[in-house]
Design an enzyme around this catalytic site. Structure first.
Site, PDB file in Angstrom:
ATOM      1  N   ASP A  92       0.881  -1.166   0.000  1.00 49.60           N
ATOM      2  CA  ASP A  92       0.000   0.000   0.000  1.00 49.60           C
ATOM      3  C   ASP A  92       0.916   1.212   0.000  1.00 49.60           C
ATOM      4  OD1 ASP A  92      -1.621   2.140   0.671  1.00 49.60           O
ATOM      5  OD2 ASP A  92      -2.756   1.054   2.204  1.00 49.60           O
ATOM      6  N   GLY A 151      18.537  -5.984  -0.378  1.00 52.02           N
ATOM      7  CA  GLY A 151      18.670  -7.358  -0.857  1.00 52.02           C
ATOM      8  C   GLY A 151      17.377  -8.135  -1.028  1.00 52.02           C
ATOM      9  N   ASN A 152      16.317  -7.729  -0.302  1.00 51.31           N
ATOM     10  CA  ASN A 152      15.106  -8.524  -0.271  1.00 51.31           C
ATOM     11  C   ASN A 152      13.988  -7.667   0.322  1.00 51.31           C
ATOM     12  OD1 ASN A 152      13.146 -10.489   0.802  1.00 51.31           O
ATOM     13  ND2 ASN A 152      14.690 -11.967   0.165  1.00 51.31           N
ATOM     14  N   LYS A 195      -7.985  -5.217   3.441  1.00 49.90           N
ATOM     15  CA  LYS A 195      -8.606  -5.000   4.753  1.00 49.90           C
ATOM     16  C   LYS A 195      -8.686  -6.275   5.579  1.00 49.90           C
ATOM     17  CE  LYS A 195      -9.346  -0.635   3.757  1.00 49.90           C
ATOM     18  NZ  LYS A 195      -8.298  -0.560   2.687  1.00 49.90           N
ATOM     19  N   TYR A 202       2.133  -1.671  15.506  1.00 55.54           N
ATOM     20  CA  TYR A 202       1.143  -2.093  14.526  1.00 55.54           C
ATOM     21  C   TYR A 202       0.842  -0.939  13.578  1.00 55.54           C
ATOM     22  CZ  TYR A 202      -1.915  -6.035  13.621  1.00 55.54           C
ATOM     23  OH  TYR A 202      -2.495  -7.164  13.110  1.00 55.54           O
ATOM     24  N   LYS A 247      -2.764  -3.582   8.908  1.00 54.52           N
ATOM     25  CA  LYS A 247      -2.987  -5.007   8.678  1.00 54.52           C
ATOM     26  C   LYS A 247      -2.277  -5.349   7.380  1.00 54.52           C
ATOM     27  CE  LYS A 247      -5.827  -6.984  11.725  1.00 54.52           C
ATOM     28  NZ  LYS A 247      -5.077  -6.386  12.839  1.00 54.52           N
TER      29      LYS A 247
HETATM   30  P1  13P Z   1      -5.294  -0.643   4.888  1.00 56.41           P
HETATM   31  O1  13P Z   1      -4.564  -1.668   5.731  1.00 56.41           O
HETATM   32  O2  13P Z   1      -5.955  -1.284   3.718  1.00 56.41           O
HETATM   33  O3  13P Z   1      -4.399   0.495   4.540  1.00 56.41           O
HETATM   34  O4  13P Z   1      -6.495  -0.110   5.772  1.00 56.41           O
HETATM   35  C1  13P Z   1      -6.204   0.507   7.000  1.00 56.41           C
HETATM   36  C2  13P Z   1      -7.372   1.050   7.711  1.00 56.41           C
HETATM   37  O5  13P Z   1      -7.193   1.550   8.805  1.00 56.41           O
HETATM   38  C3  13P Z   1      -8.731   0.978   7.133  1.00 56.41           C
HETATM   39  O6  13P Z   1      -9.712   1.582   7.975  1.00 56.41           O
HETATM   40 MG    MG Z   2      -4.249   1.937   3.210  1.00 58.31          MG
HETATM   41 MG    MG Z   3      -5.015  -2.261   2.154  1.00 58.38          MG
HETATM   42 MG    MG Z   4      -3.484  -3.064   5.612  1.00 62.95          MG
END
Ligand code: 13P
Ligand code: MG
Ligand code: MG
Ligand code: MG
Ligand code: 13P
Length: 369
Positions: A11, A103-104, A132, A233, A236
């Site tokens: 993203d 490298g990765n 999501k 965090y 996601k």
């Molecule tokens: P993304 O992980 O798709 O960027 O979404 C984050 C989010 O907080 C959506 O409400």
């Molecule tokens: Mg996003």
């Molecule tokens: Mg996303």
């Molecule tokens: Mg995400």
């Protein structure tokens, strides 16, 4: 001949908010990858978006974890992130957690699903891309494709599949892995992967002595955990997967069948809610209601000496309308819980939380009972 299929995603910025990737970014990515085809680095490519995630599907003969291929992906994301910054997109550069490539792309933020295998006479592959949600969202569908006879008729009636498969399962909290076999260890496997925030299926292999080489994966899932990379965090890790099909493997229809059930996954609004995963056509690969609900697209293709024939937009079909309707009923039902579990995730799985601050503020007011 061996071919490598690499699906690498990040993203790097979206419009409006976390909804979708604008065409400017996809065009920039396509340009970069076109140059890489012209220079002979990769054989072929397609660019997709899963909601706000930019997805690079590439074929080449450099094997998995190739520095050149990962550098290409990284530089493509950096270029797109640069445009995202100019356009003041939301979360520009969000998943590029490190300043420099080393490298990765593993551990730098992007998610990776890649596998090298001997291309068969006919090689159908499905690329699944979710937004999501998190890698554990693939546990149930991948298990059902390769181990559930009520999903996959071939496990029962196809002599080349009847012996079962080997699952590589990762404990992503402890950074450990275990190889387990179906059908004989099915219940133990389910004991692990039912806990999908910790145990995730990383790869599936054929068993020894079957139609396909036992050391070449037939499915692979991205398992990058962004919060471990960033130390907190930050998002996601919206996952992707590659699944090969037919001739000793589940038929394409058996690979898609698990997605007819919109199971609950974690992610959705602020990465902190449970909701149904909805299979959608490419044109609906954007997240709207409550930043969701979580979605999955599927690109089906055949390989011809590494060239990508397709893709077919697999969920662009009324055959999945019922599932989408069901997903919306579940979304509606879950939403009515507002800030209550199990719609809201348990505290330890939330992407962000005010709980420590609230507890701190109330410290003096808590009494023994
Ligand atoms: P993304 O992980 O798709 O960027 O979404 C984050 C989010 O907080 C959506 O409400
Ligand atoms: Mg996003
Ligand atoms: Mg996303
Ligand atoms: Mg995400
Ligand atoms: P066709 O008869 O259309 O080739 O389909 C064969 C099949 O096995 C479908 O699952």
């Amino acid at each position: 001949r061996k071919v490598t299929v690499s699906l690498i995603k990040a993203d790097v910025g979206s419009v409006a908010g976390h909804t979708t990737v604008p065409d400017e970014l996809k065009k920039a990515a396509e340009e970069n990858l076109k140059n890489a085809v012209d220079s002979g680095l990769i054989i072929d490519f397609r660019v997709f978006n899963a909601g706000d995630d930019l997805e690079l599907l590439m074929t080449h003969d450099k094997g998995v974890d190739s520095e050149e291929i990962h550098r290409l992906a990284w530089e493509t994301f950096e270029k797109a992130a640069g445009i995202a910054k100019e356009l003041k997109l939301y979360g520009a550069g969000q998943d590029l957690l490190k300043d420099a490539f080393s490298g990765n792309v593993r551990g730098l933020g992007p998610g990776v699903a890649e596998m090298e295998f001997t291309e068969r006479k006919a090689e159908p592959v499905i690329a699944f891309m979710m937004d999501k949600t998190e890698p554990g969202a693939f546990n149930m569908p991948i298990f059902r494709m390769f181990a559930d006879p009520f999903n996959t008729a071939g496990l029962v009636i196809d002599p080349t599949m009847h012996q079962g498969f080997v699952f590589e399962i990762w404990d992503i909290k402890e950074s450990k892995r275990v190889f387990m076999r179906t059908p004989e260890e099915m219940y133990d496997i389910l004991a692990l992967i039912g806990g999908k925030s910790r145990f995730v299926i990383k790869r599936v292999y054929p068993k020894e002595g079957g139609k396909l080489p036992a050391d070449e994966p037939v499915a692979v899932i991205s398992t990058e955990k962004l919060y471990e990379v960033a130390g907190e965090y930050v998002g996601k890790d919206d996952p992707v997967a590659l699944v090969r099909a037919q001739s000793g493997l589940p038929a394409v229809g058996e690979v898609l069948e698990p997605f007819a059930f919109p199971h609950l996954v974690s992610g959705w609004m602020r990465g902190s809610h449970n909701g149904p995963i909805m299979p959608v056509p490419f044109k609906y690969s954007k997240c709207t209601r409550f930043d969701g609900p979580p979605r999955c697209i599927a690109a089906g293709f055949q390989l011809a000496n590494g060239k990508i024939i397709g893709p077919v937009d697999m969920f662009d079909d009324p055959a999945f309308d019922y599932t989408r309707q069901k997903a919306m009923e579940i979304a509606e039902y879950m939403r009515r819980h507002g800030p209550f579990e199990p719609h809201r995730l348990p505290s330890e799985d939330m992407e962000y939380t005010t709980l420590p601050k609230v507890l701190e503020k109330l410290k003096g007011r808590f009494e023994e009972v």
